[in-house]
Enzyme design. Structure first.
Site, PDB file in Angstrom:
ATOM      1  N   SER A 137       0.905  -1.237   0.081  1.00 39.30           N
ATOM      2  CA  SER A 137       0.186  -0.151  -0.096  1.00 39.30           C
ATOM      3  C   SER A 137       1.008   1.239   0.157  1.00 39.30           C
ATOM      4  O   SER A 137       2.099   1.310   0.485  1.00 39.30           O
ATOM      5  CB  SER A 137      -0.855  -0.039   1.285  1.00 39.30           C
ATOM      6  OG  SER A 137      -1.437   1.199   1.307  1.00 39.30           O
ATOM      7  N   TYR A 150      -1.667  -0.680  10.591  1.00 42.90           N
ATOM      8  CA  TYR A 150      -1.865  -1.222   9.276  1.00 42.90           C
ATOM      9  C   TYR A 150      -0.623  -0.891   8.362  1.00 42.90           C
ATOM     10  O   TYR A 150      -0.038  -1.682   7.546  1.00 42.90           O
ATOM     11  CB  TYR A 150      -3.015  -0.590   8.504  1.00 42.90           C
ATOM     12  CG  TYR A 150      -3.455  -1.151   7.016  1.00 42.90           C
ATOM     13  CD1 TYR A 150      -3.531  -2.291   6.506  1.00 42.90           C
ATOM     14  CD2 TYR A 150      -3.212  -0.022   6.102  1.00 42.90           C
ATOM     15  CE1 TYR A 150      -3.589  -2.553   5.085  1.00 42.90           C
ATOM     16  CE2 TYR A 150      -3.619  -0.415   4.695  1.00 42.90           C
ATOM     17  CZ  TYR A 150      -3.561  -1.708   4.243  1.00 42.90           C
ATOM     18  OH  TYR A 150      -3.618  -1.794   2.980  1.00 42.90           O
TER      19      TYR A 150
HETATM   20  N1  LIG Z   1      -8.695  -1.029  -0.872  1.00 42.46           N
HETATM   21  C1  LIG Z   1      -7.806  -0.366  -0.730  1.00 42.46           C
HETATM   22  O1  LIG Z   1      -7.923   1.138  -0.899  1.00 42.46           O
HETATM   23  C2  LIG Z   1      -6.529  -0.611  -0.870  1.00 42.46           C
HETATM   24  C3  LIG Z   1      -5.299   0.145  -0.870  1.00 42.46           C
HETATM   25  C4  LIG Z   1      -3.808  -0.404  -0.849  1.00 42.46           C
HETATM   26  C5  LIG Z   1      -3.641  -1.846  -0.759  1.00 42.46           C
HETATM   27  N2  LIG Z   1      -4.658  -2.596  -0.592  1.00 42.46           N
HETATM   28  C6  LIG Z   1      -4.552  -4.099  -0.199  1.00 42.46           C
HETATM   29  O2  LIG Z   1      -4.947  -4.842  -1.209  1.00 42.46           O
HETATM   30  C7  LIG Z   1      -5.432  -6.116  -0.844  1.00 42.46           C
HETATM   31  C8  LIG Z   1      -6.644  -6.389  -1.116  1.00 42.46           C
HETATM   32  O3  LIG Z   1      -7.824  -5.807  -0.428  1.00 42.46           O
HETATM   33  P1  LIG Z   1      -9.204  -5.442  -1.059  1.00 42.46           P
HETATM   34  O4  LIG Z   1      -9.196  -3.759  -1.197  1.00 42.46           O
HETATM   35  O5  LIG Z   1      -9.320  -6.057  -2.553  1.00 42.46           O
HETATM   36  O6  LIG Z   1      -9.891  -5.714   0.188  1.00 42.46           O
HETATM   37  P2  LIG Z   1     -11.223  -6.572   0.366  1.00 42.46           P
HETATM   38  O7  LIG Z   1     -12.231  -6.382  -0.532  1.00 42.46           O
HETATM   39  O8  LIG Z   1     -11.282  -6.629   1.826  1.00 42.46           O
HETATM   40  O9  LIG Z   1     -10.358  -8.221   0.033  1.00 42.46           O
HETATM   41  C9  LIG Z   1      -9.523  -8.600   1.120  1.00 42.46           C
HETATM   42  C10 LIG Z   1      -9.330 -10.341   0.656  1.00 42.46           C
HETATM   43  O10 LIG Z   1      -8.623 -10.512   1.451  1.00 42.46           O
HETATM   44  C11 LIG Z   1      -9.231 -11.893   2.093  1.00 42.46           C
HETATM   45  N3  LIG Z   1      -8.843 -12.185   3.563  1.00 42.46           N
HETATM   46  C12 LIG Z   1      -9.010 -11.385   4.602  1.00 42.46           C
HETATM   47  N4  LIG Z   1      -8.302 -12.169   5.727  1.00 42.46           N
HETATM   48  C13 LIG Z   1      -7.985 -13.224   4.978  1.00 42.46           C
HETATM   49  C14 LIG Z   1      -7.395 -14.292   5.802  1.00 42.46           C
HETATM   50  N5  LIG Z   1      -6.975 -14.355   7.036  1.00 42.46           N
HETATM   51  N6  LIG Z   1      -7.101 -15.367   5.161  1.00 42.46           N
HETATM   52  C15 LIG Z   1      -7.187 -15.500   3.474  1.00 42.46           C
HETATM   53  N7  LIG Z   1      -7.786 -14.426   3.225  1.00 42.46           N
HETATM   54  C16 LIG Z   1      -8.311 -13.381   3.752  1.00 42.46           C
HETATM   55  C17 LIG Z   1     -10.855 -11.653   1.985  1.00 42.46           C
HETATM   56  O11 LIG Z   1     -11.380 -12.766   1.956  1.00 42.46           O
HETATM   57  P3  LIG Z   1     -12.281 -13.650   3.282  1.00 42.46           P
HETATM   58  O12 LIG Z   1     -12.759 -12.572   3.918  1.00 42.46           O
HETATM   59  O13 LIG Z   1     -13.192 -14.712   2.444  1.00 42.46           O
HETATM   60  O14 LIG Z   1     -11.019 -14.323   3.820  1.00 42.46           O
HETATM   61  C18 LIG Z   1     -10.651 -10.799   0.808  1.00 42.46           C
HETATM   62  O15 LIG Z   1     -10.915 -11.881  -0.238  1.00 42.46           O
HETATM   63  C19 LIG Z   1      -5.092  -6.024   0.687  1.00 42.46           C
HETATM   64  O16 LIG Z   1      -3.821  -6.680   1.046  1.00 42.46           O
HETATM   65  C20 LIG Z   1      -4.981  -4.519   1.129  1.00 42.46           C
HETATM   66  O17 LIG Z   1      -4.133  -4.329   2.382  1.00 42.46           O
HETATM   67  C21 LIG Z   1      -6.123  -2.103  -0.561  1.00 42.46           C
END
Ligand SMILES: NC(=O)c1ccc[n+]([C@@H]2O[C@H](COP(=O)([O-])OP(=O)(O)OC[C@H]3O[C@@H](n4cnc5c(N)ncnc54)[C@H](OP(=O)(O)O)[C@@H]3O)[C@@H](O)[C@H]2O)c1
Length: 266
Positions: A137, A150
Site C-alpha cells: 500500500s 496497518y
Molecule cells: N482497498 C484499498 O484502498 C487498498 C489500498 C492499498 C492496498 N490494499 C491492499 O489490497 C489487498 C486487497 O484488499 P481489497 O481492497 O481487495 O479488500 P477486500 O475486498 O476486503 O479483500 C480482502 C480479501 O482478503 C481476504 N482475506 C482477509 N483475511 C484473510 C485471511 N485471514 N486469510 C485469507 N484471506 C483473507 C478476504 O476474503 P475472506 O474474508 O473470504 O477471507 C478478501 O478476499 C489487501 O492486502 C489490502 O491491504 C487495499
C-alpha cells in the site's frame, strides 16, 4: 513472465482486488488457485472462470498456507506465480491499538505472505523460475494518522520482500511489491479497530480492476516495485520532498474531528 498457462495462486480472491485480479489473469490464460476464507464466494469465483480451483484457507495459519501450496501442486504440478493479496485493515490511534487487532493484522498482512513464501519457494526453486508478488500500500511509505498499525504491517511486508529478493538472486524467482493507493473495494468496511474515517482527505480511489491490471503488468515485466497510478507516485514524492508540510496538512485534516468532539467543546 507471460501468465498464459502459468499456475498462479491468488490470496484474497473472494472479493475486491483479488477477485478482479483473478478475472484479469484468467483472461490472460492463467491457471488459477484461488484462496480466501469464504468457501462459498471462492467456489462461485472458480466456477465462473475457465481454469480455476478454489482452496479455502486462512493465511494467518502456517499449516493452511502449506496445504494451499500442496493443493496447487497436486492440481497443476507446479506454482509459477504467488500473489499475496489477502489483507485486512486496522484503524485507531497508535496509543490505543488493541493487542488482538494488531496481532491479527500482522498475522494476515505480514506473516501470511511469509508462510506462503516459505511454502512456495522450494517448489519454484525446483522449477528454476517463479515470481512472488506482494500487494502492499502507499501507506507503507506515507502513513496516515490512525492507520499506523496497518501501515506498519505493509512497511514490514515491503522490507521482507526486499530482503527476499536479494536472498533469491540468481534463482530465477522474482520478487515484486505492488503499491496501490485508495481502491474502491469493501476493504474499509471490513477493517479492524476503531477510529476516524480517512474518507475526508482520501482521494475517491481507483476501481479494483485498475490494480488488477497493474498486477498483471507486474507479472509480465517483473519489476521490483509497481504503482497503480501516477497520482500515487506523485503523492509519495511530495511526502519525501516536504515531509514536514505533509505531516502538518495531515495533522490539520485529521485533527478537525477531535476539536469538534463533545469532550473538547466544554
Ligand atoms: N482497498 C484499498 O484502498 C487498498 C489500498 C492499498 C492496498 N490494499 C491492499 O489490497 C489487498 C486487497 O484488499 P481489497 O481492497 O481487495 O479488500 P477486500 O475486498 O476486503 O479483500 C480482502 C480479501 O482478503 C481476504 N482475506 C482477509 N483475511 C484473510 C485471511 N485471514 N486469510 C485469507 N484471506 C483473507 C478476504 O476474503 P475472506 O474474508 O473470504 O477471507 C478478501 O478476499 C489487501 O492486502 C489490502 O491491504 C487495499
Amino acid at each position: 513472465m507471460d501468465p498464459r498457462n502459468r499456475v498462479v495462486i491468488i490470496t484474497g480472491a473472494s472479493s475486491g482486488i483479488g477477485a478482479a485480479t483473478a478475472r484479469c489473469f484468467a483472461a490472460a490464460g492463467a491457471r488459477l488457485v484461488l484462496a480466501a476464507r469464504s468457501a462459498e464466494a471462492l467456489a462461485q469465483m472458480a466456477a465462473a472462470l475457465p481454469q480455476a480451483i478454489a482452496v479455502p484457507a486462512d493465511v494467518a495459519d502456517p499449516a493452511a498456507c502449506h496445504r494451499l501450496v500442496e493443493q496447487a501442486v497436486a492440481a497443476y504440478g507446479q506454482v509459477d506465480i504467488l500473489i499475496n493479496n489477502a489483507g485486512i485493515g486496522l484503524t485507531g490511534p497508535v496509543t490505543s491499538l488493541a493487542r488482538a487487532d494488531l496481532e491479527r493484522v500482522l498475522a494476515v498482512d505480514l506473516l501470511g505472505p511469509i508462510w506462503l513464501t516459505q511454502a512456495v519457494v522450494p517448489v519454484m526453486r525446483a522449477a528454476g523460475r517463479g515470481q512472488i508478488i506482494n500487494v502492499s500500500s502507499v501507506l507503507a511509505v506515507q502513513p496516515l494518522p490512525y492507520l499506523g498499525g496497518y501501515a506498519a504491517a505493509k512497511a514490514a511486508l515491503e522490507q521482507i520482500s526486499n530482503a527476499l529478493r536479494i536472498e533469491l538472486h540468481g534463482s530465477g524467482i522474482a520478487v515484486t511489491v505492488v503499491r496501490p493507493g485508495t481502491t474502491r473495494t469493501g476493504f474499509n468496511q471490513r477493517r479492524l479497530g476503531s477510529g476516524r474515517e480517512r474518507r475526508r482527505i482520501a482521494p475517491p480511489g481507483v476501481p479494483p480492476e485498475a490494480v488488477a491490471r497493474a498486477i498483471l503488468r507486474a507479472a509480465r515485466t517483473e519489476p521490483r516495485l509497481a504503482y497503480v497510478s501516477w497520482a500515487d507516485r506523485l503523492a509519495l514524492l511530495v511526502g519525501r520532498l516536504a515531509p514536514g508540510l505533509v505531516e502538518a496538512v495531515l495533522a490539520r485534516a485529521f485533527g478537525w474531528e477531535e476539536q469538534q468532539s463533545p469532550a473538547n467543546k466544554q
